[in-house]
Write a protein that holds these residues in place. Structure first.
Motif, PDB file in Angstrom:
ATOM      1  N   ALA A 267      -3.814  -3.576  -2.503  1.00  0.00           N
ATOM      2  CA  ALA A 267      -2.606  -4.005  -1.798  1.00  0.00           C
ATOM      3  C   ALA A 267      -2.762  -5.432  -1.278  1.00  0.00           C
ATOM      4  N   ARG A 268      -3.925  -5.753  -0.733  1.00  0.00           N
ATOM      5  CA  ARG A 268      -4.163  -7.131  -0.269  1.00  0.00           C
ATOM      6  C   ARG A 268      -4.123  -8.125  -1.437  1.00  0.00           C
ATOM      7  N   THR A 269      -4.729  -7.745  -2.547  1.00  0.00           N
ATOM      8  CA  THR A 269      -4.745  -8.626  -3.709  1.00  0.00           C
ATOM      9  C   THR A 269      -3.337  -8.830  -4.265  1.00  0.00           C
TER      10      THR A 269
ATOM     11  N   SER B 165       0.829  -1.203   0.000  1.00  0.00           N
ATOM     12  CA  SER B 165       0.000   0.000   0.000  1.00  0.00           C
ATOM     13  C   SER B 165       0.865   1.256   0.000  1.00  0.00           C
ATOM     14  N   TYR B 166       1.928   1.239   0.762  1.00  0.00           N
ATOM     15  CA  TYR B 166       2.849   2.377   0.792  1.00  0.00           C
ATOM     16  C   TYR B 166       3.463   2.606  -0.588  1.00  0.00           C
ATOM     17  N   ALA B 167       3.903   1.535  -1.242  1.00  0.00           N
ATOM     18  CA  ALA B 167       4.490   1.653  -2.578  1.00  0.00           C
ATOM     19  C   ALA B 167       3.463   2.184  -3.583  1.00  0.00           C
ATOM     20  N   LEU B 168       2.221   1.717  -3.483  1.00  0.00           N
ATOM     21  CA  LEU B 168       1.170   2.210  -4.381  1.00  0.00           C
ATOM     22  C   LEU B 168       0.913   3.695  -4.153  1.00  0.00           C
ATOM     23  N   THR B 169       0.918   4.125  -2.903  1.00  0.00           N
ATOM     24  CA  THR B 169       0.700   5.532  -2.590  1.00  0.00           C
ATOM     25  C   THR B 169       1.817   6.399  -3.163  1.00  0.00           C
TER      26      THR B 169
ATOM     27  N   VAL C  54      -6.650  13.211  -4.382  1.00  0.00           N
ATOM     28  CA  VAL C  54      -6.562  11.955  -5.136  1.00  0.00           C
ATOM     29  C   VAL C  54      -6.252  10.798  -4.193  1.00  0.00           C
ATOM     30  N   LEU C  55      -5.293  11.000  -3.298  1.00  0.00           N
ATOM     31  CA  LEU C  55      -4.926   9.933  -2.361  1.00  0.00           C
ATOM     32  C   LEU C  55      -6.082   9.583  -1.433  1.00  0.00           C
ATOM     33  N   LEU C  56      -6.813  10.579  -0.968  1.00  0.00           N
ATOM     34  CA  LEU C  56      -7.972  10.306  -0.105  1.00  0.00           C
ATOM     35  C   LEU C  56      -9.050   9.522  -0.854  1.00  0.00           C
ATOM     36  N   LEU C  57      -9.283   9.890  -2.099  1.00  0.00           N
ATOM     37  CA  LEU C  57     -10.299   9.185  -2.888  1.00  0.00           C
ATOM     38  C   LEU C  57      -9.896   7.748  -3.212  1.00  0.00           C
ATOM     39  N   LEU C  58      -8.609   7.490  -3.297  1.00  0.00           N
ATOM     40  CA  LEU C  58      -8.135   6.153  -3.669  1.00  0.00           C
ATOM     41  C   LEU C  58      -7.876   5.230  -2.479  1.00  0.00           C
ATOM     42  N   ILE C  59      -8.045   5.705  -1.254  1.00  0.00           N
ATOM     43  CA  ILE C  59      -7.755   4.870  -0.081  1.00  0.00           C
ATOM     44  C   ILE C  59      -8.501   3.534  -0.093  1.00  0.00           C
ATOM     45  N   PRO C  60      -9.825   3.485  -0.310  1.00  0.00           N
ATOM     46  CA  PRO C  60     -10.502   2.176  -0.281  1.00  0.00           C
ATOM     47  C   PRO C  60      -9.996   1.213  -1.353  1.00  0.00           C
ATOM     48  N   TYR C  61      -9.789   1.720  -2.566  1.00  0.00           N
ATOM     49  CA  TYR C  61      -9.306   0.848  -3.639  1.00  0.00           C
ATOM     50  C   TYR C  61      -7.863   0.418  -3.367  1.00  0.00           C
ATOM     51  N   THR C  62      -7.037   1.314  -2.868  1.00  0.00           N
ATOM     52  CA  THR C  62      -5.643   0.987  -2.564  1.00  0.00           C
ATOM     53  C   THR C  62      -5.557  -0.090  -1.488  1.00  0.00           C
ATOM     54  N   PHE C  63      -6.408  -0.007  -0.483  1.00  0.00           N
ATOM     55  CA  PHE C  63      -6.432  -1.020   0.576  1.00  0.00           C
ATOM     56  C   PHE C  63      -6.676  -2.400  -0.019  1.00  0.00           C
TER      57      PHE C  63
END
Length: 127
Positions: free
Chosen positions: A103-105, A58-62, A91-100
């Motif tokens: 990252a797991r996937t 998740s950190y790397a994606l951010t 943008v980062l706030l809007l992408l938090i749910p998808y990024t979470f």
């Protein structure tokens, strides 16, 4: 593999959904995952704290999102540094749910080998 990860599918069969609700912006069910793949039977809950490593993904994606926003907003569109910081934060706030979820996937996809002809009758765990 990239398409399966981006659509949050099982890493082994690339057909079953990993999450109960496919909409990551339904925040009440953001973290609800299937125990097993509905298509091939892969156990998504591999061990306690397995998804701890997804935090690093998740950190790397951010960081990747931030670099992409910098290129788009600052270099290509010519926004000032203040506007870049504001737009990047949005943008980062809007992408938090998808990024979470992504990252797991991605984390489980690193650990599990793709087996295209896997069905529920042969649900042995790969790892």
């Amino acid at each position: 593999m990239l398409y399966a990860c981006l659509t949050l599918k099982c890493p082994r069969c690339r057909e079953g959904n990993m999450f109960v609700n496919t909409n990551p912006y339904n925040l009440r069910k953001l973290t609800h995952m299937h125990q097993k793949c509905t298509s091939c039977g892969l156990d998504f809950v591999r061990e306690p704290s397995f998804y701890f490593g997804a935090m690093y993904v998740s950190y790397a994606l951010t960081i990747a999102y931030g670099v992409a926003c910098f290129i788009i907003f600052k270099l290509l569109a010519g926004f000032s540094l203040m506007w870049y910081l504001i737009l990047n934060a949005l943008v980062l706030l809007l992408l938090i749910p998808y990024t979470f979820r992504l990252a797991r996937t991605l984390w489980i996809s690193i650990m599990v080998k793709y087996e295209p002809n896997t069905n529920t009758s042969s649900s042995s765990q790969v790892g």
